[in-house]
Design a protein around this motif. Structure first.
Motif, PDB file in Angstrom:
ATOM      1  N   ILE A  51       0.834  -1.209   0.000  1.00  0.00           N
ATOM      2  CA  ILE A  51       0.000   0.000   0.000  1.00  0.00           C
ATOM      3  C   ILE A  51       0.861   1.248   0.000  1.00  0.00           C
ATOM      4  O   ILE A  51       0.642   2.180  -0.786  1.00  0.00           O
ATOM      5  CB  ILE A  51      -0.947  -0.012   1.213  1.00  0.00           C
ATOM      6  N   LEU A  52       1.856   1.278   0.865  1.00  0.00           N
ATOM      7  CA  LEU A  52       2.658   2.488   1.029  1.00  0.00           C
ATOM      8  C   LEU A  52       3.449   2.828  -0.230  1.00  0.00           C
ATOM      9  O   LEU A  52       3.712   4.005  -0.494  1.00  0.00           O
ATOM     10  CB  LEU A  52       3.605   2.323   2.217  1.00  0.00           C
ATOM     11  N   VAL A 219      -2.373   9.763  -0.374  1.00  0.00           N
ATOM     12  CA  VAL A 219      -1.951   9.512   1.009  1.00  0.00           C
ATOM     13  C   VAL A 219      -3.162   9.182   1.877  1.00  0.00           C
ATOM     14  O   VAL A 219      -3.133   8.245   2.682  1.00  0.00           O
ATOM     15  CB  VAL A 219      -1.165  10.705   1.562  1.00  0.00           C
ATOM     16  N   GLY A 220      -4.244   9.922   1.704  1.00  0.00           N
ATOM     17  CA  GLY A 220      -5.457   9.609   2.453  1.00  0.00           C
ATOM     18  C   GLY A 220      -5.994   8.231   2.118  1.00  0.00           C
ATOM     19  O   GLY A 220      -6.431   7.486   3.014  1.00  0.00           O
ATOM     20  N   ALA A 221      -5.952   7.881   0.850  1.00  0.00           N
ATOM     21  CA  ALA A 221      -6.448   6.562   0.434  1.00  0.00           C
ATOM     22  C   ALA A 221      -5.571   5.442   0.999  1.00  0.00           C
ATOM     23  O   ALA A 221      -6.071   4.369   1.368  1.00  0.00           O
ATOM     24  CB  ALA A 221      -6.483   6.490  -1.091  1.00  0.00           C
ATOM     25  N   MET A 222      -4.260   5.675   1.073  1.00  0.00           N
ATOM     26  CA  MET A 222      -3.353   4.682   1.638  1.00  0.00           C
ATOM     27  C   MET A 222      -3.677   4.417   3.111  1.00  0.00           C
ATOM     28  O   MET A 222      -3.702   3.268   3.558  1.00  0.00           O
ATOM     29  CB  MET A 222      -1.906   5.146   1.509  1.00  0.00           C
ATOM     30  N   LEU A 223      -3.926   5.497   3.843  1.00  0.00           N
ATOM     31  CA  LEU A 223      -4.269   5.333   5.262  1.00  0.00           C
ATOM     32  C   LEU A 223      -5.572   4.552   5.410  1.00  0.00           C
ATOM     33  O   LEU A 223      -5.680   3.659   6.261  1.00  0.00           O
ATOM     34  CB  LEU A 223      -4.377   6.704   5.926  1.00  0.00           C
ATOM     35  N   ALA A 225      -6.689   2.384   3.438  1.00  0.00           N
ATOM     36  CA  ALA A 225      -6.510   1.003   2.978  1.00  0.00           C
ATOM     37  C   ALA A 225      -5.666   0.162   3.942  1.00  0.00           C
ATOM     38  O   ALA A 225      -5.510  -1.045   3.723  1.00  0.00           O
ATOM     39  CB  ALA A 225      -5.872   0.994   1.595  1.00  0.00           C
ATOM     40  N   GLY A 226      -5.096   0.786   4.984  1.00  0.00           N
ATOM     41  CA  GLY A 226      -4.340   0.010   5.962  1.00  0.00           C
ATOM     42  C   GLY A 226      -2.838   0.196   5.928  1.00  0.00           C
ATOM     43  O   GLY A 226      -2.088  -0.682   6.374  1.00  0.00           O
ATOM     44  N   HIS A 249       8.539   6.463   0.835  1.00  0.00           N
ATOM     45  CA  HIS A 249       7.852   7.683   1.269  1.00  0.00           C
ATOM     46  C   HIS A 249       6.769   7.351   2.285  1.00  0.00           C
ATOM     47  O   HIS A 249       5.939   6.466   2.071  1.00  0.00           O
ATOM     48  CB  HIS A 249       7.236   8.402   0.063  1.00  0.00           C
ATOM     49  N   GLY A 250       6.808   8.063   3.392  1.00  0.00           N
ATOM     50  CA  GLY A 250       5.827   7.867   4.441  1.00  0.00           C
ATOM     51  C   GLY A 250       6.280   6.942   5.543  1.00  0.00           C
ATOM     52  O   GLY A 250       5.722   6.975   6.643  1.00  0.00           O
ATOM     53  N   LEU A 251       7.283   6.105   5.274  1.00  0.00           N
ATOM     54  CA  LEU A 251       7.665   5.120   6.285  1.00  0.00           C
ATOM     55  C   LEU A 251       8.173   5.794   7.560  1.00  0.00           C
ATOM     56  O   LEU A 251       7.710   5.492   8.664  1.00  0.00           O
ATOM     57  CB  LEU A 251       8.726   4.172   5.721  1.00  0.00           C
ATOM     58  N   ARG A 252       9.072   6.729   7.430  1.00  0.00           N
ATOM     59  CA  ARG A 252       9.618   7.390   8.620  1.00  0.00           C
ATOM     60  C   ARG A 252       8.566   8.242   9.337  1.00  0.00           C
ATOM     61  O   ARG A 252       8.438   8.146  10.574  1.00  0.00           O
ATOM     62  CB  ARG A 252      10.841   8.232   8.239  1.00  0.00           C
ATOM     63  N   PRO A 253       7.811   9.087   8.618  1.00  0.00           N
ATOM     64  CA  PRO A 253       6.796   9.872   9.337  1.00  0.00           C
ATOM     65  C   PRO A 253       5.754   9.022  10.052  1.00  0.00           C
ATOM     66  O   PRO A 253       5.380   9.322  11.192  1.00  0.00           O
ATOM     67  CB  PRO A 253       6.153  10.723   8.231  1.00  0.00           C
TER      68      PRO A 253
END
Length: 310
Positions: A51-52, A219-223, A225-226, A249-253
């Motif tokens: 997903i990410l 990003v909203g859709a990824m959240l 989706a899990g 992208h997104g892993l660290r935050p």
């Protein structure tokens, strides 16, 4: 890349910035032509983060053959040289099956290596790799950079002291082979897919604001989706921060959010910001490194490829 009889198989190279619609276009083309979709995205090679990293869905992967998606453990370092070896096998498989290869992704260096070649690189023994990475953790990148300046001054001049991944790679090669990386890089390179009438090279070139809007929505859709479940799974692996997959992208935050260090909204906004910056760098790369590729508005891409005979 040639088939067993020597004739080059048909291939379609579809590059473009993140969130430009590349995967959907590749799926459509593969479905129409009976092709195989082959990944050229350096983050989508990893497992755990479907997903990410916006990998194709299981349904899409089941609809047509997909190769080199999620085939690398997140705990493993993976390089452009390793991808070239894997893509060589994927191209041979597609050719043997009589399927056109549809290579799609946003990693410009992968496409450059595919069409321009890479110098041969040595295999690094795991013992050497582990020792150099252990020293990075204990001594820091400045100490390793100083050693690199002795063993391979040319590479040390090119690599910033704040770039531990490249320092480690150059030092591994020098220690394992007794030969500087800069010398290996001067070896002649042979491309797998040189420019030819049978290879169609496209870069999707969307409107910048449209890309920003799609990134924000993604990003909203990824959240929803899990994606946070994937981040939890990655955290449980206790990953080495120097691993390439750690840069997804997104892993660290989102890790910071799960540790209680960031509100979810701020972690999401940081993910959007770093993804927008990445898209900006992709546009710059494609403009300067792939100037002879055909640029295509994503809204007209389907019509352009519909003209390709089955």
């Amino acid at each position: 890349m040639a088939s067993g009889e020597g004739e080059a198989p048909r291939a379609f190279l579809i590059a473009g910035p993140t969130a430009s619609g590349k995967s959907a276009l590749a799926l459509m083309l593969a479905d129409r032509l009976g092709g195989t979709v082959i990944n050229a995205d350096s983050m989508q090679v990893y497992d755990t983060l479907r997903i990410l990293t916006a990998r194709p869905s299981p349904q899409d992967e089941a609809a047509v053959p997909h190769r080199l998606y999620g085939h690398v453990p997140l705990t493993r370092a993976y390089s452009v040289g390793a991808w070239l070896a894997d893509v060589r096998a994927a191209l041979a498989e597609a050719a043997a099956a009589g399927r056109p290869a549809i290579i799609v992704g946003g990693t410009g260096l992968y496409f450059k290596a595919l069409t321009g070649g890479l110098p041969p690189m040595p295999d690094i023994p795991e013992a050497v790799r582990g020792e150099v990475r252990r020293r990075l953790e204990l001594e820091g990148s400045a100490a390793l950079h100083a050693e690199l300046a002795v063993l391979d001054p040319q590479s040390a001049r090119r690599i910033n002291v704040s770039d531990p991944q490249r320092i480690v790679r150059a030092l591994e090669v020098a220690v394992a082979t007794g030969r500087p990386l800069s010398e290996w890089q001067r070896e002649p390179a042979l491309p797998l897919l040189p420019p030819a009438p049978s290879v169609l090279r496209l870069v999707l070139w969307p409107d910048r604001e449209a890309v920003r809007a799609r990134i924000d929505a993604r990003v909203g859709a990824m959240l929803a989706a899990g994606a946070l479940d994937e981040v939890r799974a990655a955290m449980a692996m206790d990953l080495d921060p120097s691993l390439p997959g750690y840069r997804a992208h997104g892993l660290r935050p989102f890790m910071a959010h799960l540790r209680g260090e960031l509100p979810l909204q701020e972690a999401a906004e940081r993910t959007r910001a770093e993804t927008r910056q990445y898209a900006k760098r992709q546009f710059t790369w494609f403009r300067h490194q792939m100037p002879d590729w055909e640029r295509l508005d994503p809204d007209r891409a389907a019509d352009r490829l519909a003209a390709v005979p089955p």
